[in-house]
Design an enzyme around this catalytic site. Structure first.
Site, mmCIF file in Angstrom:
data_model
loop_
_atom_site.group_PDB
_atom_site.id
_atom_site.type_symbol
_atom_site.label_atom_id
_atom_site.label_comp_id
_atom_site.label_asym_id
_atom_site.label_seq_id
_atom_site.Cartn_x
_atom_site.Cartn_y
_atom_site.Cartn_z
ATOM 1 N N LYS A 1 1.055 -1.324 -0.025
ATOM 2 C CA LYS A 1 -0.084 -0.033 0.036
ATOM 3 C C LYS A 1 0.926 1.420 0.128
ATOM 4 O O LYS A 1 2.165 1.169 0.091
ATOM 5 C CB LYS A 1 -0.950 -0.187 1.247
ATOM 6 C CG LYS A 1 -1.570 -1.290 1.340
ATOM 7 C CD LYS A 1 -2.972 -1.327 0.106
ATOM 8 C CE LYS A 1 -3.626 -2.430 -0.277
ATOM 9 N NZ LYS A 1 -4.241 -3.124 0.704
HETATM 10 C C1 LIG Z 1 -5.608 -4.238 0.985
HETATM 11 C C2 LIG Z 1 -6.954 -3.857 1.022
HETATM 12 C C3 LIG Z 1 -7.767 -4.417 2.175
HETATM 13 C C4 LIG Z 1 -7.300 -5.194 3.229
HETATM 14 O O1 LIG Z 1 -6.003 -4.703 3.862
HETATM 15 P P1 LIG Z 1 -5.351 -5.492 5.023
HETATM 16 O O2 LIG Z 1 -4.661 -4.504 5.643
HETATM 17 O O3 LIG Z 1 -4.339 -6.383 4.200
HETATM 18 O O4 LIG Z 1 -6.375 -6.474 5.718
HETATM 19 C C5 LIG Z 1 -9.002 -3.893 2.176
HETATM 20 N N1 LIG Z 1 -9.766 -3.566 0.915
HETATM 21 C C6 LIG Z 1 -8.917 -3.016 -0.002
HETATM 22 C C7 LIG Z 1 -9.524 -2.396 -1.190
HETATM 23 C C8 LIG Z 1 -7.405 -3.208 -0.028
HETATM 24 O O5 LIG Z 1 -6.895 -3.060 -1.177
#
Ligand SMILES: *Cc1c(COP(=O)(O)O)cnc(C)c1O
Length: 396
Positions: free
Chosen positions: A189
């Site tokens: 991210k």
């Molecule tokens: C990555 C992601 C998640 C989950 O995030 P985590 O921190 O890995 O649990 C949820 N929604 C979206 C749109 C994502 O891209």
């Protein structure tokens, strides 16, 4: 980059980790307090300052944040929660954890890949409790229109801001438009703590509820007792252990400090993609030409012309050392969510079948980007030639 992404000349994503994070982690280790405490409180204060939210609560990951949001808002069996299908599966799975049923709604257009306010409105029933909005790729969903639909029907809005830390619309941070915002700090991210997440809310009561549910429903923390602020505790809800730890919080603070500059770098690279691909591969669709607000530019999605061979495109990119991905295989088509007939999401299905995500990360050089553009032009020619031959074959 060469060490961790050895097989790719240009990986899909790469993290910006340096001496700041190393020093921050070392300082926590030397202080010898590892579970949620002062460093986490400082991370939360920094994050609240970035978003302007009254409350920010750090958690283990965004999936846990979404689960806590649903529990704090009282979702349960018999409730319906409207979600996009063009998202990571966690958006829908977290609704399921609460016992509620995710109801999938379509995207708005080939330019705006987030929820369509009109399609959301069409899927509301007497059982609908809430809408979970995802800001696809870091771009603001149409929050004014979605909030208007929610208000008309008395629904809560939760924002899945996994792609959009630092993004805003009309000067207001994404994650502060709905009742609760859920952020992700997973390793791919815009900012990362390895695993991690954050909740934001302006509602004091919800913040208190989220705080309790994050840590076993207990009224005091180990940290409070360590500081002599409490000797015992009560338990008032069947809560969870969704806490972050001090090492991750320290990494998060260092990452947060770099986020504005890194998002600006992403914006600059994305503009270069748009300018160069318009010349080198004009048949490639580039969503968000008419984006509103300040995007966090998490992804650069591209849409192949209808009838192209996507696997061939991605294979040709790989042969040139360039990693691509698909965002996303629609959630409503996974075995878990596929129902008889299935919901009718024509735009989601059409766009998802043509979508390819190109590399985008702050450490990408202009040379890297030019390499991706040149490769995309060649890969597109190959993918289209194959499609033409295949179509000719069928016609004969
Ligand atoms: C990555 C992601 C998640 C989950 O995030 P985590 O921190 O890995 O649990 C949820 N929604 C979206 C749109 C994502 O891209």
């Amino acid at each position: 980059m060469a060490e961790t992404n050895g097989q790719w000349r240009v990986p899909l994503a790469d993290i910006d980790l340096g001496a700041e994070e190393e020093a921050a982690v070392l300082a926590v280790l030397r202080r010898r307090w590892l579970s949620m405490g002062g460093e986490t409180a400082a991370f939360e204060a920094d994050f609240a300052a970035l978003t302007g939210a009254a409350h920010a609560l750090a958690v283990t990951n965004c999936t846990a944040a979404l689960h806590l949001a649903g529990m704090a808002l009282g979702w349960g069996p018999g409730d319906e929660v409207i979600v996009p299908s063009l998202t990571f599966v966690a958006t829908a799975n977290a609704v399921r954890y609460t016992g509620a049923t995710p109801v999938f709604a379509d995207i708005r257009s080939e330019d705006d890949l987030s929820l369509s306010p009109d399609d959301v409105a069409a899927r509301i029933t007497p059982r609908t409790r809430a809408i979970v909005v995802v800001h696809y790729g870091g771009y603001a969903a149409d929050m004014p229109a979605l909030l208007a639909v929610a208000e008309r029907h008395g629904l809560d809005v939760v924002e899945d801001v996994a792609h959009a830390p630092g993004g805003s619309l009309d000067g207001r941070a994404l994650g502060t438009w709905g009742r609760i915002g859920c952020f992700s700090f997973f390793a791919n991210k815009n900012m990362t703590t390895g695993e991690g997440g954050m909740l934001t809310t302006d509602d004091d009561g919800l913040a208190e509820r989220l705080r309790l549910l994050r840590s076993h429903g207990m009224t005091t923390l180990t940290w409070d007792r360590h500081r002599g602020h409490a000797f015992s505790y009560d338990v008032v809800a069947p809560g969870y252990n969704y806490r972050i730890d001090e090492l991750r919080a320290a990494i998060g603070r260092a990452q947060l400090a770099k986020l504005p500059a890194n998002n600006r770098r992403r914006a600059h690279l994305d503009a270069a993609y748009r300018a160069q691909l318009a010349v080198a591969a004009p048949e490639l669709g580039l969503p968000y030409a008419r984006a509103r607000g300040v995007s966090a530019h998490h992804l650069r999605p591209a849409l192949l012309p209808p009838g192209s061979d996507r696997t061939r495109f991605m294979t040709e990119m790989k042969a040139r050392g360039i990693q691509t991905s698909i965002h996303y295989p629609p959630v409503h088509l996974f075995s878990l969510y596929r129902r008889d007939g299935g919901p009718n999401l024509p735009l989601t299905e059409a766009v998802a079948a043509r979508e390819v995500t190109l590399p985008l990360y702050p450490g990408m050089s202009s040379g890297d980007l030019e390499m991706v553009v040149a490769a995309a032009a060649e890969a597109l020619a190959a993918a289209r030639a194959d499609a033409t031959v295949a179509a000719g074959g069928r016609a004969n």
